[in-house]
Design a protein around this motif. Structure first.
Motif, short mmCIF file in Angstrom:
data_model
loop_
_atom_site.label_atom_id
_atom_site.label_comp_id
_atom_site.label_asym_id
_atom_site.label_seq_id
_atom_site.Cartn_x
_atom_site.Cartn_y
_atom_site.Cartn_z
N GLY A 181 0.78 -1.23 0.00
CA GLY A 181 0.00 0.00 0.00
C GLY A 181 0.81 1.27 0.00
N GLY A 182 2.14 1.17 0.11
CA GLY A 182 2.96 2.38 0.07
C GLY A 182 2.72 3.26 1.29
N ILE A 183 2.73 4.57 1.06
CA ILE A 183 2.59 5.53 2.15
C ILE A 183 1.15 5.51 2.66
N ASN A 184 1.04 5.35 3.98
CA ASN A 184 -0.27 5.31 4.61
C ASN A 184 -0.27 6.26 5.80
N PRO A 185 -1.19 7.25 5.84
CA PRO A 185 -1.19 8.21 6.94
C PRO A 185 -1.35 7.56 8.31
N LEU A 186 -2.17 6.52 8.41
CA LEU A 186 -2.38 5.88 9.71
C LEU A 186 -1.11 5.18 10.17
N ARG A 187 -0.41 4.50 9.26
CA ARG A 187 0.83 3.83 9.65
C ARG A 187 1.89 4.84 10.05
N LEU A 188 1.95 5.98 9.35
CA LEU A 188 2.90 7.02 9.74
C LEU A 188 2.63 7.51 11.16
N THR A 189 1.36 7.73 11.47
CA THR A 189 1.00 8.21 12.80
C THR A 189 1.36 7.20 13.87
N LEU A 190 0.96 5.95 13.67
CA LEU A 190 1.23 4.92 14.67
C LEU A 190 2.73 4.68 14.82
N SER A 191 3.48 4.72 13.71
CA SER A 191 4.92 4.52 13.80
C SER A 191 5.58 5.65 14.59
N GLY A 192 5.13 6.89 14.36
CA GLY A 192 5.70 8.01 15.09
C GLY A 192 5.41 7.94 16.58
N VAL A 193 4.19 7.60 16.92
CA VAL A 193 3.83 7.48 18.34
C VAL A 193 4.61 6.37 19.01
N ALA A 194 4.71 5.22 18.35
CA ALA A 194 5.40 4.07 18.95
C ALA A 194 6.90 4.34 19.12
N LEU A 195 7.55 4.82 18.07
CA LEU A 195 8.98 5.08 18.17
C LEU A 195 9.27 6.20 19.15
N GLY A 196 8.42 7.23 19.17
CA GLY A 196 8.60 8.31 20.13
C GLY A 196 8.50 7.82 21.56
N ALA A 197 7.56 6.91 21.83
CA ALA A 197 7.41 6.37 23.18
C ALA A 197 8.65 5.56 23.59
N VAL A 198 9.19 4.79 22.66
CA VAL A 198 10.38 3.99 22.97
C VAL A 198 11.58 4.90 23.27
N LEU A 199 11.81 5.90 22.44
CA LEU A 199 12.95 6.79 22.65
C LEU A 199 12.78 7.61 23.93
N THR A 200 11.57 8.03 24.22
CA THR A 200 11.32 8.78 25.46
C THR A 200 11.62 7.92 26.69
N GLY A 201 11.20 6.67 26.65
CA GLY A 201 11.47 5.77 27.77
C GLY A 201 12.96 5.53 27.98
N ILE A 202 13.68 5.28 26.88
CA ILE A 202 15.13 5.04 27.00
C ILE A 202 15.84 6.29 27.49
N GLY A 203 15.46 7.45 26.95
CA GLY A 203 16.09 8.70 27.37
C GLY A 203 15.83 9.01 28.84
N SER A 204 14.62 8.76 29.31
CA SER A 204 14.30 9.01 30.71
C SER A 204 15.10 8.08 31.62
N ALA A 205 15.28 6.85 31.21
CA ALA A 205 16.07 5.91 32.01
C ALA A 205 17.53 6.36 32.10
N LEU A 206 18.08 6.83 31.00
CA LEU A 206 19.47 7.30 31.02
C LEU A 206 19.61 8.55 31.88
N MET A 207 18.61 9.42 31.87
CA MET A 207 18.68 10.64 32.67
C MET A 207 18.64 10.34 34.16
N LEU A 208 17.98 9.26 34.56
CA LEU A 208 17.91 8.90 35.96
C LEU A 208 19.24 8.39 36.50
#
Length: 371
Positions: A181-208
């Motif tokens: 299906g190529g570019i899909n707006p829903l997949r872009l949104t879900l991918s951004g939310v998921a990857l952002g949550a992972v990076l935020t969690g790792i960054g917060s752990a390193l800051m602690l």
């Protein structure tokens, strides 16, 4: 019917014309007329409103230069640029408030344009630049810069923040476009939310692990215009300028994409190319603004909606109004933060106070599912 009742021609009798109801509307003589284009009067009105917004932006710039912990009269502000003197007031304006104000204008333009683009690309009226993981990627890169490389100054880690924003958006795009299906707006949104949550969690752990080393990230995570110099403005300005040019070029294509992929293709618009260039523009705009002023939320959410209420669905006008209205919101919020409390309230906190009710109101709307 008896043979005697059939005319000589052999055809059955036709109903008389006067047998139809006298008040029946006449049958249409052709295909329905297309919707009327935007009238010149409407365009003139929008141009007038845009000019008025530019004047309000100029007033917000003057307000930002003169209002703060110390009020400086407009005459002194004007003299700082026309008759330079070695006075404390002019030093405050040139060294502190001028870079802060210019960065507010540049970052506001970037956040407004990025917000209008991402809402058009994802067809999600609740989307803002952070939905593609831009904020999370920039914050994670800063954590790496401070914790691993020992970078302790804003001019040093701003490049890490910008690189992290770009790499994260590229990863989101690759994940969101994989599969059928190529570019899909829903997949872009879900991918951004998921990857952002992972990076935020790792960054917060390193800051602690070492909280003292990351004390300087607190203001950046909230979003602030304070403490920035002209070097920061000049660093992000080329990237944001290129992003604005790309965004302007994408506006017409996004109007066609809003009608649906099939309709846009039939109109001669390359849907894939339009979305790719829009993602590039979002990366440059949101990445540059986030790297410079931090994770300021709600600006890219509120302003495109306000612009759409004024202009209608035309993405070109939405973009133009967003570029002007967003700096107004950011500068006025910054001024409010300076005078609201005895110390200073970061601009990201003020925009959150203003944006939270707007987000609740949007979520309660019936037609909030897509644009």
């Amino acid at each position: 019917m008896s043979p005697a009742s059939v005319p000589a021609t052999g055809h059955p009798p036709q109903p008389a014309a006067h047998s139809a109801a006298p008040d029946a509307p006449p049958a249409p003589s052709g295909p329905p007329a297309p919707p009327a284009p935007r009238t010149p009067r409407r365009r003139t009105l929008l141009a007038f409103l845009l000019l008025a917004a530019v004047l309000v932006l100029a007033g917000a710039v003057v307000l930002s230069l003169g209002v703060g912990a110390k009020f400086i009269p407009f005459s002194t502000v004007l003299e700082a640029f026309t008759h330079r003197q070695d006075t404390s007031d002019q030093a405050i304006i040139v060294a502190n408030r001028l870079p802060r104000t210019l960065l507010g204008v540049v970052a506001g333009m970037a956040l407004g344009a990025a917000g209008s683009l991402i809402q058009a690309v994802t067809r999600n009226p609740l989307a803002d630049p952070g939905i593609l993981g831009v904020n999370a990627g920039a914050a994670f890169a800063i954590v790496i810069a401070i914790g691993v490389f020992g970078v302790g100054s804003l001019p040093g880690y701003i490049w890490f923040a910008f690189a992290g924003a770009i790499l994260t958006t590229a990863a989101v795009y690759l994940i969101g476009t994989s599969g059928r299906g190529g570019i899909n707006p829903l997949r872009l949104t879900l991918s951004g939310v998921a990857l952002g949550a992972v990076l935020t969690g790792i960054g917060s752990a390193l800051m602690l692990v070492n909280p003292k080393a990351f004390d300087q990230m607190r203001a950046w995570n909230i979003g602030s215009l304070d403490g920035r110099t002209m070097d920061v403005v000049l660093t992000v300005l080329p990237f944001i300028a290129v992003g604005l040019l790309i965004a302007a070029a994408c506006s017409r294509g996004l109007n066609a994409v809003a009608l649906g992929d099939d309709v846009a293709t039939s109109l001669g618009t390359s849907v894939a190319a339009t979305r790719i260039w829009a993602v590039v523009a979002i990366t440059l705009l949101a990445g540059g603004a986030t790297a410079a002023v931090g994770a300021i939320g709600f600006v890219g959410l509120m302003v495109p909606h306000a612009a759409r209420w004024i202009t209608g669905p035309d993405q070109r006008w939405i973009m133009a109004f967003s570029v002007v209205l967003a700096p107004i919101l950011l500068l006025v919020s910054d001024v409010l933060g300076r005078i609201a409390v005895p110390g200073e309230l970061q601009v990201g906190i003020v925009t959150a106070f203003l944006g939270a009710p707007v987000l609740v109101a949007l979520a309660r709307r019936r037609k909030v599912a897509q644009l």
